[in-house]
Design an enzyme around this catalytic site. Sequence first.
Site, PDB file in Angstrom:
ATOM      1  N   HIS A 173       0.823  -1.215   0.000  1.00 16.33           N
ATOM      2  CA  HIS A 173       0.000   0.000   0.000  1.00 16.33           C
ATOM      3  C   HIS A 173       0.855   1.262   0.000  1.00 16.33           C
ATOM      4  O   HIS A 173       2.031   1.216   0.379  1.00 16.33           O
ATOM      5  CB  HIS A 173      -0.926   0.015   1.221  1.00 16.33           C
ATOM      6  CG  HIS A 173      -2.133  -0.862   1.076  1.00 16.33           C
ATOM      7  ND1 HIS A 173      -2.096  -2.209   1.315  1.00 16.33           N
ATOM      8  CD2 HIS A 173      -3.405  -0.576   0.687  1.00 16.33           C
ATOM      9  CE1 HIS A 173      -3.301  -2.726   1.087  1.00 16.33           C
ATOM     10  NE2 HIS A 173      -4.108  -1.753   0.710  1.00 16.33           N
ATOM     11  N   LYS A 178      -0.873   4.928   4.719  1.00 13.91           N
ATOM     12  CA  LYS A 178      -1.840   4.026   5.351  1.00 13.91           C
ATOM     13  C   LYS A 178      -1.510   3.835   6.832  1.00 13.91           C
ATOM     14  O   LYS A 178      -0.343   3.644   7.185  1.00 13.91           O
ATOM     15  CB  LYS A 178      -1.832   2.675   4.621  1.00 13.91           C
ATOM     16  CG  LYS A 178      -2.895   1.726   5.113  1.00 13.91           C
ATOM     17  CD  LYS A 178      -3.108   0.584   4.153  1.00 13.91           C
ATOM     18  CE  LYS A 178      -4.114  -0.427   4.702  1.00 13.91           C
ATOM     19  NZ  LYS A 178      -5.420   0.193   4.994  1.00 13.91           N
TER      20      LYS A 178
HETATM   21  N1  LIG Z   1     -12.904  -0.800   2.068  1.00 11.07           N
HETATM   22  C1  LIG Z   1     -12.204  -0.339   1.037  1.00 11.07           C
HETATM   23  O1  LIG Z   1     -12.374  -0.772  -0.107  1.00 11.07           O
HETATM   24  C2  LIG Z   1     -11.181   0.713   1.266  1.00 11.07           C
HETATM   25  C3  LIG Z   1     -10.933   1.109   2.534  1.00 11.07           C
HETATM   26  N2  LIG Z   1     -10.028   2.076   2.786  1.00 11.07           N
HETATM   27  C4  LIG Z   1      -9.926   2.497   4.175  1.00 11.07           C
HETATM   28  O2  LIG Z   1     -10.669   3.702   4.294  1.00 11.07           O
HETATM   29  C5  LIG Z   1     -10.094   4.537   5.279  1.00 11.07           C
HETATM   30  C6  LIG Z   1      -9.788   5.889   4.656  1.00 11.07           C
HETATM   31  O3  LIG Z   1      -8.788   5.751   3.701  1.00 11.07           O
HETATM   32  P1  LIG Z   1      -8.191   7.008   2.925  1.00 11.07           P
HETATM   33  O4  LIG Z   1      -9.294   7.781   2.318  1.00 11.07           O
HETATM   34  O5  LIG Z   1      -7.088   6.501   2.085  1.00 11.07           O
HETATM   35  O6  LIG Z   1      -7.574   7.839   4.155  1.00 11.07           O
HETATM   36  P2  LIG Z   1      -7.373   9.415   4.282  1.00 11.07           P
HETATM   37  O7  LIG Z   1      -6.382   9.603   5.388  1.00 11.07           O
HETATM   38  O8  LIG Z   1      -7.100  10.000   2.961  1.00 11.07           O
HETATM   39  O9  LIG Z   1      -8.803   9.913   4.770  1.00 11.07           O
HETATM   40  C7  LIG Z   1      -9.285   9.821   6.075  1.00 11.07           C
HETATM   41  C8  LIG Z   1     -10.076  11.081   6.339  1.00 11.07           C
HETATM   42  O10 LIG Z   1     -10.711  10.962   7.611  1.00 11.07           O
HETATM   43  C9  LIG Z   1     -10.591  12.233   8.236  1.00 11.07           C
HETATM   44  N3  LIG Z   1     -10.845  12.146   9.660  1.00 11.07           N
HETATM   45  C10 LIG Z   1      -9.979  11.932  10.680  1.00 11.07           C
HETATM   46  N4  LIG Z   1     -10.639  11.993  11.855  1.00 11.07           N
HETATM   47  C11 LIG Z   1     -11.930  12.258  11.552  1.00 11.07           C
HETATM   48  C12 LIG Z   1     -13.107  12.451  12.340  1.00 11.07           C
HETATM   49  N5  LIG Z   1     -13.073  12.412  13.674  1.00 11.07           N
HETATM   50  N6  LIG Z   1     -14.283  12.700  11.708  1.00 11.07           N
HETATM   51  C13 LIG Z   1     -14.338  12.767  10.377  1.00 11.07           C
HETATM   52  N7  LIG Z   1     -13.269  12.608   9.564  1.00 11.07           N
HETATM   53  C14 LIG Z   1     -12.083  12.359  10.169  1.00 11.07           C
HETATM   54  C15 LIG Z   1      -9.181  12.685   7.882  1.00 11.07           C
HETATM   55  O11 LIG Z   1      -8.977  14.053   8.110  1.00 11.07           O
HETATM   56  P3  LIG Z   1      -7.464  14.614   8.351  1.00 11.07           P
HETATM   57  O12 LIG Z   1      -6.707  14.283   7.126  1.00 11.07           O
HETATM   58  O13 LIG Z   1      -7.661  16.076   8.597  1.00 11.07           O
HETATM   59  O14 LIG Z   1      -6.969  13.900   9.563  1.00 11.07           O
HETATM   60  C16 LIG Z   1      -9.176  12.332   6.407  1.00 11.07           C
HETATM   61  O15 LIG Z   1      -9.775  13.355   5.629  1.00 11.07           O
HETATM   62  C17 LIG Z   1      -8.873   3.776   5.799  1.00 11.07           C
HETATM   63  O16 LIG Z   1      -9.219   3.077   6.954  1.00 11.07           O
HETATM   64  C18 LIG Z   1      -8.560   2.800   4.669  1.00 11.07           C
HETATM   65  O17 LIG Z   1      -7.904   1.655   5.119  1.00 11.07           O
HETATM   66  C19 LIG Z   1      -9.334   2.679   1.786  1.00 11.07           C
HETATM   67  C20 LIG Z   1      -9.516   2.305   0.500  1.00 11.07           C
HETATM   68  C21 LIG Z   1     -10.450   1.278   0.134  1.00 11.07           C
HETATM   69  O1  LIG Z   2      -5.865   2.180   2.963  1.00  6.20           O
HETATM   70  C1  LIG Z   2      -6.084   1.811   1.774  1.00  6.20           C
HETATM   71  O2  LIG Z   2      -5.684   2.443   0.812  1.00  6.20           O
HETATM   72  C2  LIG Z   2      -6.858   0.578   1.564  1.00  6.20           C
HETATM   73  N1  LIG Z   2      -7.372  -0.012   2.582  1.00  6.20           N
HETATM   74  C3  LIG Z   2      -8.165  -1.188   2.577  1.00  6.20           C
HETATM   75  C4  LIG Z   2      -7.472  -2.286   3.354  1.00  6.20           C
HETATM   76  O3  LIG Z   2      -6.910  -2.004   4.430  1.00  6.20           O
HETATM   77  O4  LIG Z   2      -7.497  -3.426   2.917  1.00  6.20           O
HETATM   78  C5  LIG Z   2      -8.601  -1.580   1.201  1.00  6.20           C
HETATM   79  C6  LIG Z   2      -7.602  -1.329   0.117  1.00  6.20           C
HETATM   80  O5  LIG Z   2      -6.594  -2.259   0.254  1.00  6.20           O
HETATM   81  C7  LIG Z   2      -7.073   0.091   0.185  1.00  6.20           C
END
Ligand SMILES: NC(=O)C1=CN([C@@H]2O[C@H](COP(=O)(O)OP(=O)(O)OC[C@H]3O[C@@H](n4cnc5c(N)ncnc54)[C@H](OP(=O)(O)O)[C@@H]3O)[C@@H](O)[C@H]2O)C=CC1
Ligand SMILES: O=C(O)C1=N[C@H](C(=O)O)C[C@H](O)C1
Length: 265
Positions: A155, A159
């Site tokens: 990743h 992350k």
């Molecule tokens: N299920 C799936 O298919 C996928 C899952 N994921 C997961 O999704 C999650 C997000 O990933 P990603 O978008 O890459 O991460 P990012 O770090 O880009 O986004 C997370 C966001 O959450 C915000 N945040 C932090 N605390 C709070 C709060 N209390 N309330 C609201 N928002 C908050 C952050 O703000 P700030 O930056 O200001 O801290 C940031 O904007 C991760 O857990 C990742 O593993 C990711 C990709 C695919």
């Molecule tokens: O943080 C990410 O980017 C992603 N998170 C998910 C995971 O923890 O498996 C899904 C995907 O791999 C992207």
Amino acid sequence: MAIKIIVAGPRGRMGKEAVHMIYDTADFELTACLDHKNDGKKLSDLEGFSGDFNAPIYTDIEKCFSEQQADVFVDLTIPEVGYKHTKAALNHGIRPVVGTTGYTNEQLEELKQLAKEKQTGCIIAPNFAIGAVLMMKFAKMAAAYFPDVEIIEKHHDQKLDAPSGTAKKTAELIQESRKSKKQGHDDEEETIKGVRGGDFDGMRIHSMRLPGLVAHQEVVFGGAGQTLTIQHDSMNRASFMDGIKECVHQVMDLDELIYGLENIL
Ligand SMILES: NC(=O)C1=CN([C@@H]2O[C@H](COP(=O)(O)OP(=O)(O)OC[C@H]3O[C@@H](n4cnc5c(N)ncnc54)[C@H](OP(=O)(O)O)[C@@H]3O)[C@@H](O)[C@H]2O)C=CC1
Ligand SMILES: O=C(O)C1=N[C@H](C(=O)O)C[C@H](O)C1
């Protein structure tokens, strides 16, 4: 009638993509966003949302739920926040679709019980990409024939959780069909700590973090004179959007928590 949605984490990599997908989907309506900054602003006040993005932003989840009507709550934040949000949404009878990864088994069990008690649908999907779900299913099939397996997930370096939710889910699915065994040599020794990866029921999980990567995983099986590699690559976050769309539709008809997209496809 449109499905009313609240998104938590709209400024994030996934949140931003999800907000655009919701605006582009005819039967979805974004009613509000939850952030930990920008209280009282509109989405269109933020960078990357020029134009018609008029959903209000809240930092207080209780205030958000009391002022805004919603059918579905999409969480794309960070593990400890996502867990609290999911609990709050279930307590308000709003159906969570959770992409946030890094929950403990205890947290998942607690949320499962809560969803049952509230008879409210909830989907927690460690990976919304259809190809990743197929990779996991194929890995489960292969593990019945190849009990020696290592998972290598790769990743981007921003992350927070390791292993990825996908790697953990893959290992859990493999465990359902694999005869439990400790892999490698009985006397193997790490001369650099952690070099053999994390141990999950005797199989190893390796987490790579590098700039330039998005989300990738290889599941490598080994047998006498042969190896089998099952690989999935997400090149961008658009790869997750069809899965979120499907979950938002399906969660409307559920009254319990489903963990993993493979259980509803
Ligand atoms: N299920 C799936 O298919 C996928 C899952 N994921 C997961 O999704 C999650 C997000 O990933 P990603 O978008 O890459 O991460 P990012 O770090 O880009 O986004 C997370 C966001 O959450 C915000 N945040 C932090 N605390 C709070 C709060 N209390 N309330 C609201 N928002 C908050 C952050 O703000 P700030 O930056 O200001 O801290 C940031 O904007 C991760 O857990 C990742 O593993 C990711 C990709 C695919
Ligand atoms: O943080 C990410 O980017 C992603 N998170 C998910 C995971 O923890 O498996 C899904 C995907 O791999 C992207």
